[in-house]
Design an enzyme around this catalytic site. Structure first.
Site, short mmCIF file in Angstrom:
data_model
loop_
_atom_site.label_atom_id
_atom_site.label_comp_id
_atom_site.label_asym_id
_atom_site.label_seq_id
_atom_site.Cartn_x
_atom_site.Cartn_y
_atom_site.Cartn_z
N SER A 70 -6.42 -10.04 7.24
CA SER A 70 -6.07 -10.93 6.14
C SER A 70 -6.29 -12.40 6.50
O SER A 70 -5.91 -13.29 5.74
CB SER A 70 -4.60 -10.72 5.75
OG SER A 70 -3.76 -10.85 6.88
N GLU A 115 0.84 -1.21 0.00
CA GLU A 115 0.00 0.00 0.00
C GLU A 115 0.86 1.25 0.00
O GLU A 115 0.59 2.20 -0.74
CB GLU A 115 -0.92 0.03 1.23
CG GLU A 115 -1.79 1.27 1.26
CD GLU A 115 -2.56 1.47 2.55
OE1 GLU A 115 -2.74 2.64 2.95
OE2 GLU A 115 -2.95 0.47 3.18
#
Length: 298
Positions: free
Chosen positions: A274, A136
């Site tokens: 996740s 990211e």
């Protein structure tokens, strides 16, 4: 012994969207490339690989032609899209909307700074609170032509030129407390120029923290399930361990040590953004079955 899965753990909506898009395409064509691990969890990656998902690197992308490539929730820098156009690659863009909005904000800040500099003004220093090298963060820095400075904690402030105007943003999955600490420290040290800061942390992720603390405190033993690559997992695990010392980090059920639940009346299972629910359920079943066997031997 009571075994409970934290209802606030597991995939965030950005990850859910990315996986749904991958499964939709795999269900149609049986093959899809993904730029980087679709999620930082090896077991989930393996599950999707069995369906035909192939994980590739940025170097691989440069050599591919006429294929479909999924961009995961973390987002990508502009160069990735340019490469895809040049190589006639169809992009399935699963960038998280929160990340995409942040990319656009940072790009606008950078572009405004370039215009100001051309007109004799000053271009601000864009600072990102995040993990160096994280997917990211790479995408965010890419919006600034590589000029943004990344700091991982308040120690990173030493590397900043505090005489410049500074505009601070945050990686979406960082802690609110860490961000506030950096804001406070820059505010104390900065003697000249402007300082603007924007809390761009995803609230769906941030709001989990207090709920997860309460969950960890309400059980005798916690098994925190997370992939080794998950930055969010490391943060949440340390937070759980801070409120419950009997918190143990495992990647899957094979790492369970049932001796750790000895004497426990309740065991909690939680995980990162996740971590798939099916994996936490598998861990919970192993703990339950282990507890039943132990009871049978008494």
């Amino acid at each position: 012994m009571k075994v409970e899965i934290d209802s606030n753990s597991g995939f965030c909506f950005g990850v859910v969207t990315a996986i749904n898009k991958a499964e939709d395409e795999l269900g149609t064509s049986g093959q899809l490339y993904c730029l980087g691990d679709i999620v930082h969890n090896a077991r989930e990656v393996e599950r999707l690989q069995e369906k035909g998902l192939k994980t590739i690197t940025h170097s691989d992308l440069e050599n591919l032609r006429d294929v479909k490539v999924l961009l995961r929730a973390h987002g990508e820098p502009p160069q990735t899209y340019s490469t895809a156009i040049q190589n006639n690659i169809k992009v399935i863009d699963a960038t998280c909307p929160v990340v995409l909005q942040l990319q656009r904000r940072i790009k606008k800040t950078y572009d405004d700074g370039v215009v100001a500099e051309k007109n004799g003004g000053k271009k601000p220093l864009i600072v990102i609170y995040g993990k160096n090298g994280h997917a990211e963060v790479n995408g965010l820095v890419g919006q600034t032509n590589g000029e943004a400075v990344v700091i991982q904690d308040k120690d990173g402030i030493e590397s900043l030129d505090l005489s410049k105007d500074i505009i601070l943003y945050s990686q979406t999955t960082k802690s609110i407390e860490g961000f506030r600490e950096i804001v406070e420290e820059i505010g104390k040290r900065k003697k000249e120029g402007k300082f603007e800061y924007y809390d761009t942390i995803c609230r769906q992720v941030a709001n989990r923290m207090q709920k997860m603390k309460e969950f960890a405190q309400s059980h005798d033993v916690i098994f925190f399930v997370s992939g080794a690559k998950s930055s969010n997992g490391k943060v949440l695990f340390e937070m759980c361990k801070g409120v419950n010392p009997r918190t143990h980090l495992i990647s899957d059920e094979s790492q369970l040590d049932l001796a750790l639940v000895e004497g426990a009346e309740s065991v909690g299972i939680c995980g990162a953004t996740s971590t798939p629910l099916w994996l936490m359920e598998k861990v919970a079943r192993e703990v339950e079955e282990g507890g039943e066997k132990n009871n049978g031997n008494v």
